[in-house]
Scaffold this active site. Structure first.
Site, PDB file in Angstrom:
ATOM      1  N   GLY A   1      -1.154 -18.076  -4.029  1.00 45.88           N
ATOM      2  CA  GLY A   1      -1.887 -16.913  -3.573  1.00 45.88           C
ATOM      3  C   GLY A   1      -3.557 -18.146  -4.386  1.00 45.88           C
TER       4      GLY A   1
ATOM      5  N   TYR B   1      -4.600   0.920  -3.168  1.00 47.31           N
ATOM      6  CA  TYR B   1      -4.500  -0.431  -4.236  1.00 47.31           C
ATOM      7  C   TYR B   1      -5.095  -0.449  -5.822  1.00 47.31           C
ATOM      8  CZ  TYR B   1      -5.703  -5.714  -5.103  1.00 47.31           C
ATOM      9  OH  TYR B   1      -5.942  -6.728  -6.134  1.00 47.31           O
TER      10      TYR B   1
END
Length: 293
Positions: free
Chosen positions: A10, A124
């Site tokens: 990431g 989220y």
């Protein structure tokens, strides 16, 4: 120290693997080595590796898709951090965990502090808030670092999207009524490394200094300084564009660009606590210039 870094592929994890070099033995992994949706796998891996410090940037980050996959997002973002922190506590290790500006509803007039009440607008944000709470409840020495509008020169992010679209479009229509601080992933990683270096290892070079880590444990905001809108962010990227052809950047309202997940209008976070405790943070436009160079 033996430092376990999750999400090595990431944006933040990639930079952390490099920034933390020299502070200990860095073991950087991705989901193939430790699947955050598999709690037994987390426990088994951590018991095998026995880290001194766990740095956890790995997350379910597809904000709009989370609206359709709330259970998976909650498992990875909300529950897995608690499992990691519980195992860290058993090992005598500390945890650094990353969260988001999306835990706030964006209705505040000024910058959000760590003491402001979190009221997420979307799945989220709710799952990331649950992850914060799980780490806090674990009893492990911890730091939760909330950041915002993360970008970098690799991976999927706003910077790379604007650069890609600018190659073949005459105009870009960008939201101008959401405000925040674009934060380079390298800023996050380097600041994390600075914090780890300041807190150091134990008195005899083994493990962590538990008293020191406990005294600094808590929630901190970590973003670049200053603020802009997504439109201002895009304008600055285009202004740095190396070719003569530059697309026009047209401001639009959030209502003209509907998305499955609602976004906060104000994502500005006050980082005073972190800067008074550890180190200064760069302005967003200065860091962006370095990244683009």
């Amino acid at each position: 120290m033996r430092i376990l870094v999750t999400g090595r592929n990431g944006q933040v994890g990639y930079e952390l693997e490099r920034s933390l070099q020299g502070l200990g033995e860095v073991i950087a992994i991705d989901s193939e080595e430790m699947d955050l949706a598999d709690f037994d796998a987390i426990r088994a891996f951590m018991r095998e590796v026995k880290p001194t410090l766990v740095v956890n940037p790995a997350a379910y980050t597809a904000v709009d898709l989370a609206e359709r996959e709330p259970e998976l997002a909650m498992r990875i973002n909300g529950e897995a951090p608690g499992v990691i922190a519980e195992e860290a506590r058993k090992l005598g290790a500390a945890v650094i965990h990353y969260s988001t500006d999306y835990v706030f509803d964006g209705n505040k007039a000024g910058a959000y502090s760590e003491d402001d009440v979190a009221m997420p607008l979307n799945v989220y944000g709710r799952t990331k808030l649950a992850g914060e709470q799980a780490v806090q409840a674990s009893g492990a020495p911890h730091m939760i670092l909330r950041t915002s509008w993360v970008y970098g020169s690799r991976g999927r992010n706003f910077l790379r999207t604007v650069k890609r679209l600018a190659e073949d479009r005459d105009e870009l229509r960008i939201v101008n009524d959401q405000y925040g601080a674009p934060t380079w992933c390298r800023t996050i990683a380097d600041t994390t490394a600075h914090i780890v270096a300041m807190l150091g290892a134990g008195q005899h070079g083994a493990g962590i200094d538990h008293d020191l880590w406990q005294s600094k444990s808590g929630l901190y905001h970590l973003t670049a300084q200053g603020q802009t809108s997504w439109h201002g962010f895009a304008q600055t990227i285009v202004a740095h564009w190396s070719t003569e052809r530059k697309p026009a950047v047209i401001p639009i309202a959030t209502k003209d660009y509907p998305t499955p997940a609602r976004r906060p209008a104000n994502s500005v976070l006050s980082c005073q606590k972190l800067m008074e405790t550890f180190c200064q943070l760069p302005r967003w436009d200065s860091a962006l210039g370095l990244c683009l160079e």
